[in-house]
Write a protein that holds these residues in place. Structure first.
Motif, mmCIF file in Angstrom:
data_model
loop_
_atom_site.group_PDB
_atom_site.id
_atom_site.type_symbol
_atom_site.label_atom_id
_atom_site.label_comp_id
_atom_site.label_asym_id
_atom_site.label_seq_id
_atom_site.Cartn_x
_atom_site.Cartn_y
_atom_site.Cartn_z
ATOM 1 N N LEU A 173 -0.247 1.016 -0.906
ATOM 2 C CA LEU A 173 0.293 -0.061 -0.085
ATOM 3 C C LEU A 173 1.157 0.508 1.042
ATOM 4 C CD1 LEU A 173 0.767 -3.093 0.446
ATOM 5 C CD2 LEU A 173 2.680 -2.949 -1.167
ATOM 6 N N LYS A 174 2.006 1.450 0.696
ATOM 7 C CA LYS A 174 2.888 2.091 1.678
ATOM 8 C C LYS A 174 2.073 2.725 2.804
ATOM 9 C CE LYS A 174 6.427 5.750 1.646
ATOM 10 N NZ LYS A 174 7.144 6.666 0.738
ATOM 11 N N ASP A 175 1.039 3.473 2.445
ATOM 12 C CA ASP A 175 0.190 4.120 3.448
ATOM 13 C C ASP A 175 -0.512 3.091 4.334
ATOM 14 O OD1 ASP A 175 0.919 6.569 2.411
ATOM 15 O OD2 ASP A 175 -0.956 6.878 1.314
ATOM 16 N N LEU A 176 -1.037 2.047 3.720
ATOM 17 C CA LEU A 176 -1.741 1.013 4.475
ATOM 18 C C LEU A 176 -0.789 0.303 5.435
ATOM 19 C CD1 LEU A 176 -4.350 -0.573 4.959
ATOM 20 C CD2 LEU A 176 -3.674 -2.093 3.108
ATOM 21 N N GLN A 177 0.398 -0.046 4.947
ATOM 22 C CA GLN A 177 1.356 -0.744 5.802
ATOM 23 C C GLN A 177 1.813 0.135 6.965
ATOM 24 O OE1 GLN A 177 4.240 -2.022 2.886
ATOM 25 N NE2 GLN A 177 3.335 -4.061 2.792
ATOM 26 N N ARG A 178 2.031 1.386 6.696
ATOM 27 C CA ARG A 178 2.483 2.284 7.768
ATOM 28 C C ARG A 178 1.392 2.531 8.803
ATOM 29 N NH1 ARG A 178 6.298 6.600 4.618
ATOM 30 N NH2 ARG A 178 8.130 5.270 4.622
ATOM 31 N N THR A 179 0.180 2.792 8.354
ATOM 32 C CA THR A 179 -0.891 3.106 9.307
ATOM 33 C C THR A 179 -1.338 1.891 10.094
ATOM 34 O OG1 THR A 179 -2.620 2.834 7.634
ATOM 35 C CG2 THR A 179 -1.759 5.068 7.972
ATOM 36 N N GLN A 180 -1.193 0.703 9.521
ATOM 37 C CA GLN A 180 -1.634 -0.516 10.194
ATOM 38 C C GLN A 180 -0.475 -1.331 10.772
ATOM 39 O OE1 GLN A 180 -4.984 -1.179 10.552
ATOM 40 N NE2 GLN A 180 -5.200 0.846 9.639
ATOM 41 N N ALA A 181 0.759 -0.841 10.648
ATOM 42 C CA ALA A 181 1.962 -1.542 11.136
ATOM 43 C C ALA A 181 2.027 -2.965 10.596
ATOM 44 C CB ALA A 181 2.016 -1.526 12.658
ATOM 45 N N LEU A 182 1.897 -3.097 9.268
ATOM 46 C CA LEU A 182 1.901 -4.402 8.610
ATOM 47 C C LEU A 182 3.289 -4.743 8.077
ATOM 48 C CD1 LEU A 182 -1.405 -3.944 6.587
ATOM 49 C CD2 LEU A 182 -1.095 -5.257 8.691
ATOM 50 N N VAL A 183 3.569 -6.045 7.949
ATOM 51 C CA VAL A 183 4.834 -6.523 7.398
ATOM 52 C C VAL A 183 4.920 -6.103 5.942
ATOM 53 C CG1 VAL A 183 6.193 -8.588 6.887
ATOM 54 C CG2 VAL A 183 4.841 -8.472 8.982
ATOM 55 N N GLY A 184 6.132 -5.733 5.502
ATOM 56 C CA GLY A 184 6.361 -5.143 4.197
ATOM 57 C C GLY A 184 6.020 -5.941 2.970
ATOM 58 N N PHE A 185 6.905 -6.814 2.547
ATOM 59 C CA PHE A 185 6.759 -7.576 1.315
ATOM 60 C C PHE A 185 6.653 -6.686 0.080
ATOM 61 C CE2 PHE A 185 5.304 -10.759 4.399
ATOM 62 C CZ PHE A 185 6.142 -11.798 4.055
ATOM 63 N N GLY A 186 7.400 -5.605 0.073
ATOM 64 C CA GLY A 186 7.466 -4.783 -1.125
ATOM 65 C C GLY A 186 8.682 -5.172 -1.946
ATOM 66 N N MET A 187 8.810 -4.557 -3.119
ATOM 67 C CA MET A 187 9.960 -4.820 -3.976
ATOM 68 C C MET A 187 11.206 -4.170 -3.396
ATOM 69 S SD MET A 187 9.196 -4.777 -7.990
ATOM 70 C CE MET A 187 7.563 -4.157 -8.283
ATOM 71 N N CYS A 188 12.286 -4.904 -3.497
ATOM 72 C CA CYS A 188 13.565 -4.452 -2.944
ATOM 73 C C CYS A 188 13.934 -3.049 -3.451
ATOM 74 C CB CYS A 188 14.640 -5.467 -3.314
ATOM 75 S SG CYS A 188 16.251 -5.125 -2.629
ATOM 76 N N LYS A 189 13.644 -2.764 -4.705
ATOM 77 C CA LYS A 189 14.055 -1.475 -5.265
ATOM 78 C C LYS A 189 13.418 -0.282 -4.555
ATOM 79 C CE LYS A 189 10.704 -1.399 -9.067
ATOM 80 N NZ LYS A 189 10.584 -1.435 -10.513
#
Length: 180
Positions: A126-142
């Motif tokens: 998810l991290k890689d996909l969001q970074r490479t595609q400049a997508l909004v996060g919505f990950g867990m706060c931790k």
């Protein structure tokens, strides 16, 4: 050609969506309604708005507005004005919404072990996909770069400077950015 990892992700996503569509139908709902219920069960106090749900689901504002109206009428969601900013409306699952979601989870959610290494692999994807595609996060706060653990063990959001509870850091946030 699609690599093997992508193939498995696509297959899991399609299978999950098929199961959730079936669950929604049995509850007299559409898939978007179940997705919204799941979202409001997982999101934090910064993310429980119609706008954040629109970003999360990638739907139009009009479509989300109609879905939220129906779910409010069904008694699954409750609208409340934000305590600090009366222009903002927050959405909360009602007991009826929680019960509906629980029925769906019991009948259709896969019984997947909560293996830490598998979860970490998926989080990294998810991290890689969001970074490479400049997508909004919505990950867990931790896992967010804004999450801070204070000297006394308490948590704080570095973005808002507000204290966070241990349960807060398990929720998803529209402002999430992976640490590191």
């Amino acid at each position: 050609m699609t690599n093997e990892t992508t193939l498995w992700i696509e297959r899991l996503a399609l299978l999950h969506k098929s199961q959730m569509r079936k669950a929604a139908s049995q509850e007299g709902l559409q898939l978007v309604h179940v997705d919204a219920l799941q979202y409001f069960a997982l999101c934090n106090r910064y993310s429980n708005t119609a706008q954040a749900l629109t970003l999360y689901l990638g739907q139009t504002k009009g479509s989300i507005s109609q879905s939220l109206k129906l779910m409010t009428e069904l008694g699954f969601l409750e609208r409340r004005n934000d305590a600090n900013d009366k222009r903002v409306t927050r959405l909360f699952l009602t007991p009826a919404g929680q019960q509906c979601l629980e029925r769906i989870r019991q009948n259709f959610a896969p019984n997947v072990s909560d293996d830490r290494s598998t979860a970490q692999v998926l989080a990294n994807l998810l991290k890689d996909l969001q970074r490479t595609q400049a997508l909004v996060g919505f990950g867990m706060c931790k896992s967010c770069r804004h999450n801070r653990t204070l000297d006394d063990g308490r948590f704080q959001c570095g973005l808002t400077q507000e204290p966070l509870t241990e349960s807060d850091v398990q929720l998803i946030c529209v402002e999430h950015e992976f640490a590191g």
